[in-house]
Design a protein around this motif. Structure first.
Motif, short mmCIF file in Angstrom:
data_model
loop_
_atom_site.label_atom_id
_atom_site.label_comp_id
_atom_site.label_asym_id
_atom_site.label_seq_id
_atom_site.Cartn_x
_atom_site.Cartn_y
_atom_site.Cartn_z
N ALA A 35 0.82 -1.21 0.00
CA ALA A 35 0.00 0.00 0.00
C ALA A 35 0.86 1.26 0.00
CB ALA A 35 -0.93 0.00 1.21
N ALA A 36 2.06 1.18 0.58
CA ALA A 36 2.93 2.34 0.63
C ALA A 36 3.47 2.71 -0.75
CB ALA A 36 4.09 2.09 1.59
N THR A 37 3.46 1.77 -1.68
CA THR A 37 3.97 2.03 -3.03
C THR A 37 2.87 2.34 -4.02
OG1 THR A 37 3.86 -0.30 -3.68
CG2 THR A 37 5.87 0.45 -2.56
N LEU A 38 1.64 2.38 -3.57
CA LEU A 38 0.52 2.54 -4.49
C LEU A 38 0.59 3.87 -5.24
CD1 LEU A 38 -2.06 1.34 -5.61
CD2 LEU A 38 -3.31 2.34 -3.69
N VAL A 39 0.81 4.97 -4.52
CA VAL A 39 0.87 6.29 -5.16
C VAL A 39 2.05 6.40 -6.11
CG1 VAL A 39 1.09 8.77 -4.76
CG2 VAL A 39 -0.42 7.41 -3.32
N PRO A 40 3.28 6.03 -5.70
CA PRO A 40 4.40 6.09 -6.66
C PRO A 40 4.18 5.22 -7.90
CG PRO A 40 5.23 5.86 -4.43
CD PRO A 40 3.76 5.67 -4.35
N MET A 83 -1.67 -17.47 -6.83
CA MET A 83 -2.72 -17.10 -5.87
C MET A 83 -2.61 -15.63 -5.48
SD MET A 83 -2.90 -20.45 -3.39
CE MET A 83 -3.43 -22.04 -4.03
N PHE A 84 -1.38 -15.17 -5.23
CA PHE A 84 -1.18 -13.77 -4.89
C PHE A 84 -1.71 -12.86 -5.99
CE2 PHE A 84 2.66 -14.82 -1.98
CZ PHE A 84 1.79 -15.04 -0.93
N SER A 85 -1.35 -13.17 -7.22
CA SER A 85 -1.75 -12.32 -8.35
C SER A 85 -3.25 -12.42 -8.61
CB SER A 85 -0.97 -12.72 -9.61
OG SER A 85 0.42 -12.58 -9.41
N TRP A 86 -3.80 -13.60 -8.49
CA TRP A 86 -5.22 -13.80 -8.78
C TRP A 86 -6.11 -13.06 -7.78
CZ3 TRP A 86 -7.74 -16.30 -12.75
CH2 TRP A 86 -9.09 -16.55 -12.56
N ASN A 87 -5.71 -13.04 -6.52
CA ASN A 87 -6.55 -12.46 -5.47
C ASN A 87 -6.27 -10.98 -5.22
OD1 ASN A 87 -7.82 -14.94 -4.89
ND2 ASN A 87 -6.11 -15.56 -3.59
N GLU A 88 -5.27 -10.39 -5.87
CA GLU A 88 -4.90 -9.00 -5.60
C GLU A 88 -6.05 -8.05 -5.99
OE1 GLU A 88 -3.39 -5.33 -5.08
OE2 GLU A 88 -4.01 -5.93 -7.07
N PHE A 89 -6.34 -7.13 -5.10
CA PHE A 89 -7.49 -6.22 -5.30
C PHE A 89 -7.08 -4.76 -5.41
CE2 PHE A 89 -10.59 -3.35 -3.33
CZ PHE A 89 -11.68 -3.53 -4.17
N MET A 90 -6.18 -4.31 -4.55
CA MET A 90 -5.91 -2.88 -4.41
C MET A 90 -5.33 -2.28 -5.69
SD MET A 90 -3.65 -0.99 -1.48
CE MET A 90 -2.24 -2.00 -1.91
N PHE A 91 -4.26 -2.88 -6.21
CA PHE A 91 -3.65 -2.35 -7.42
C PHE A 91 -4.57 -2.51 -8.63
CE2 PHE A 91 0.09 -2.59 -4.80
CZ PHE A 91 0.89 -1.55 -5.26
N ALA A 92 -5.32 -3.60 -8.67
CA ALA A 92 -6.26 -3.79 -9.77
C ALA A 92 -7.35 -2.73 -9.76
CB ALA A 92 -6.89 -5.19 -9.69
N LEU A 93 -7.76 -2.30 -8.59
CA LEU A 93 -8.79 -1.27 -8.49
C LEU A 93 -8.27 0.09 -8.92
CD1 LEU A 93 -11.66 -0.44 -7.51
CD2 LEU A 93 -10.65 -0.07 -5.25
N VAL A 94 -7.03 0.42 -8.55
CA VAL A 94 -6.49 1.75 -8.80
C VAL A 94 -5.92 1.89 -10.21
CG1 VAL A 94 -4.73 3.42 -8.06
CG2 VAL A 94 -6.03 2.12 -6.35
N LEU A 95 -5.27 0.84 -10.72
CA LEU A 95 -4.55 0.94 -11.99
C LEU A 95 -5.37 0.54 -13.19
CD1 LEU A 95 -1.11 -0.51 -10.84
CD2 LEU A 95 -1.79 1.89 -11.04
N SER A 96 -6.62 0.17 -13.00
CA SER A 96 -7.48 -0.21 -14.13
C SER A 96 -8.70 0.70 -14.18
CB SER A 96 -7.90 -1.67 -14.02
OG SER A 96 -8.67 -1.88 -12.84
N ARG A 97 -9.29 0.80 -15.36
CA ARG A 97 -10.49 1.62 -15.55
C ARG A 97 -11.63 0.78 -16.12
NH1 ARG A 97 -7.87 4.01 -12.69
NH2 ARG A 97 -7.11 6.17 -12.76
N ASN A 98 -11.51 0.41 -17.39
CA ASN A 98 -12.56 -0.36 -18.05
C ASN A 98 -12.04 -1.58 -18.80
OD1 ASN A 98 -14.72 1.55 -17.40
ND2 ASN A 98 -13.77 2.91 -18.91
N GLU A 99 -10.83 -1.48 -19.37
CA GLU A 99 -10.36 -2.50 -20.28
C GLU A 99 -9.76 -3.71 -19.58
OE1 GLU A 99 -10.90 -2.43 -23.48
OE2 GLU A 99 -11.90 -0.47 -23.31
#
Length: 284
Positions: free
Chosen positions: A129-134, A214-230
């Motif tokens: 989470a600390a690296t999300l903004v950078p 499993m880590f990649s499949w279940n990841e939510f935070m970066f998928a929510l912030v770095l994606s829009r529609n596609e």
């Protein structure tokens, strides 16, 4: 004679107590998954009723709603495909680069090699989470927002430290004599690495790949912030079922079941390799 009988009886009772305790722990662990599947097969009314409805006629209306036209999740099949692409590619890249890095740390005498290994491990302890903004700013500068690369690159980076430390232990357990013998017979170091070393640590590769997947499949935070529609992935869809009017439990649990099933089935199919890989090297 009576002492032997009493000892056997105590062992028998102790083993049965352990069996009961094991089944209780297993029941507690499986109950949330069973509850999720059962709720996904209920009607919207039964899914939200209190007290819970235990006897009901199963229905697939929640699954149909995920793919029906006009619903907020009508592209759920595309979301699952995005999750497959992002998880598979990031896992493959993590294994490839991580295996090379782990092999280098295990075989070559690098200057301050131990410090490098500790630094790689420390990146795993760093909260994502600390690296999300950078990361978001970097992806914006390179115009990668809402692309596969925007998710694959961070997922690979965060899994890389785990892969390096997992595989380094396996490489350390393999004698160097095997590679030297192969190179004497005409193999290059890379050829010996691919043909000799990697097959020997195949269980470790399988276990590491499953965990990274499993880590990649279940990841939510970066998928929510770095994606829009596609390139929205499947875990992000869970956020759409929590509305101001309440939680749509039927569709939420149906989506969660579909997201859980592929990884669970894959883990069951390769469970022998996973167990062997995780326990390999524990007994010398």
């Amino acid at each position: 004679m009576m002492g032997i009988m009493n000892l056997r009886m105590r062992r028998f009772l102790w083993n049965r107590m352990l069996d009961v305790l094991t089944y209780m722990i297993l029941l507690v662990a499986i109950f949330p998954v069973g509850w999720m599947v059962l709720t996904s097969l209920k009607t919207s009314w039964d899914a939200q009723s209190l007290p819970p409805v235990w006897l009901f006629v199963p229905t697939f209306e929640n699954y149909q709603a995920l793919f029906s036209s006009g619903s907020t999740s009508s592209n759920f099949g595309g979301l699952l495909w995005n999750s497959v692409v992002v998880s598979f590619v990031s896992t493959v890249l993590s294994i490839v680069f991580g295996a090379l890095a782990a092999y280098s740390l295990s075989r070559f005498r690098l200057k301050r090699g131990k410090d490098i290994a500790i630094w790689i491990l420390s990146t795993r302890m760093f909260p994502p989470a600390a690296t999300l903004v950078p990361v978001f700013m970097m992806m914006s500068w390179f115009d990668l927002i809402d692309t596969y690369a925007a998710l694959i690159i961070p997922y690979t980076a965060f899994n890389l430290s785990f892969v390096v430390w997992m595989l380094k232990g396996f490489f350390d357990d393999i004698p160097v004599d095997l590679e030297e013998s192969a190179m004497i017979d005409g193999c290059s170091r890379m050829s010996a690495f691919v043909r000799i070393i990697l097959p020997l640590i195949a269980p470790g590769l399988a276990a590491t790949a499953i965990i990274c997947l499993m880590f990649s499949w279940n990841e939510f935070m970066f998928a929510l912030v770095l994606s829009r529609n596609e390139v929205v992935t499947a875990p992000v869809i869970a956020n759409q079922f929590i509305t101001m009017y309440g939680v749509q439990w039927g569709e939420l649990t149906a989506a969660s079941t579909l997201m859980t099933a592929p990884v669970l089935i894959f883990a069951i199919l390769v469970r022998n390799h996973m167990i062997k890989g995780l326990t390999m090297g524990s007994v010398k």
